[in-house]
Design a protein around this motif. Structure first.
Motif, PDB file in Angstrom:
ATOM      1  N   ARG A   6       9.943 -38.145 -33.509  1.00 13.15           N
ATOM      2  CA  ARG A   6      11.887 -39.230 -33.273  1.00 13.15           C
ATOM      3  C   ARG A   6      11.566 -38.885 -31.036  1.00 13.15           C
ATOM      4  N   ILE A   7      11.688 -40.328 -30.489  1.00 15.52           N
ATOM      5  CA  ILE A   7      12.280 -40.118 -28.962  1.00 15.52           C
ATOM      6  C   ILE A   7      13.103 -40.002 -29.488  1.00 15.52           C
ATOM      7  N   ASP A   8      13.820 -39.020 -28.348  1.00 12.60           N
ATOM      8  CA  ASP A   8      15.288 -38.542 -28.011  1.00 12.60           C
ATOM      9  C   ASP A   8      15.144 -38.704 -26.648  1.00 12.60           C
ATOM     10  N   ASN A 102      11.334 -42.734 -34.846  1.00  8.41           N
ATOM     11  CA  ASN A 102      12.601 -43.331 -34.655  1.00  8.41           C
ATOM     12  C   ASN A 102      12.664 -43.258 -33.898  1.00  8.41           C
ATOM     13  N   LEU A 103      13.268 -44.475 -32.745  1.00  3.96           N
ATOM     14  CA  LEU A 103      14.270 -44.279 -31.937  1.00  3.96           C
ATOM     15  C   LEU A 103      15.672 -44.127 -31.866  1.00  3.96           C
ATOM     16  N   GLY A 104      16.195 -42.499 -31.240  1.00  2.00           N
ATOM     17  CA  GLY A 104      17.378 -42.136 -31.490  1.00  2.00           C
ATOM     18  C   GLY A 104      17.655 -42.303 -29.677  1.00  2.00           C
ATOM     19  N   ARG A 142      17.472 -46.065 -35.060  1.00  7.24           N
ATOM     20  CA  ARG A 142      19.168 -45.535 -35.399  1.00  7.24           C
ATOM     21  C   ARG A 142      19.087 -44.041 -35.066  1.00  7.24           C
ATOM     22  N   GLN A 143      20.020 -43.709 -34.990  1.00  6.49           N
ATOM     23  CA  GLN A 143      20.744 -42.581 -34.322  1.00  6.49           C
ATOM     24  C   GLN A 143      20.677 -41.372 -35.311  1.00  6.49           C
TER      25      GLN A 143
END
Length: 161
Positions: A6-8, A102-104, A142-143
């Motif tokens: 995830r990228i956050d 995942n792009l958060g 998606r968050q």
């Protein structure tokens, strides 16, 4: 085994820790981020968000790569979090697994455009995301797990219009 990346830019917080824990049943979180790994105050704050019973490692990107290649972690369900596309690319190009990326959340800044309602990207960010796609990875935005995933390629194409 890396079950998802995830990228956050917030790294680890309640939403990531708990909603994704239910969906992925991960046993360990590896935060691959040079800045966080070298900031003792931030490390302590991140540790407060870690779910009970989940192992947490906060390492510079290259150390995180070595860590996930250790046989002990290879046998666990691992969730990897990076703060930006460049760090994710630096991590991904060194591993032999192909988890979904995942792009958060990537906050709005002056030089960034909306890819989705919670993901803002610069030209440099898109350069690294495109390089990740070129390596054969799937990228979704998606968050939370309950949302339907939107493919990066589709979102990027809509940005051009």
């Amino acid at each position: 085994m890396i079950i998802q990346m995830r990228i956050d830019d917030r790294l680890l917080h309640g939403q990531v820790a708990y909603s994704w824990k239910s969906a992925l049943s991960y046993e360990a979180i590896v935060i691959a981020d040079d800045n966080a790994a070298n900031d003792e105050v931030r490390k302590q704050a991140l540790k407060l968000s870690n779910p009970d019973g989940v192992r947490l490692a906060i390492r510079p990107v290259q150390e995180a790569v070595k860590l996930v290649q250790h046989p002990k972690l290879k046998a666990m369900r691992v969730f990897v979090i990076c703060s930006n596309p460049e760090s994710a690319y630096q991590f991904i190009k060194e591993i032999d697994e192909k988890p979904v990326l995942n792009l958060g959340n990537m906050q709005k800044e002056d030089d960034k455009k909306a890819l989705s309602s919670t993901v803002y990207v610069s030209k440099e960010d898109m350069h690294y995301l495109d390089k990740i796609i070129d390596l054969g990875y799937e990228i979704e935005a998606r968050q939370v797990p309950d949302e339907s995933a939107k493919k990066y390629k589709d979102l990027k194409n809509k940005m051009k219009n």
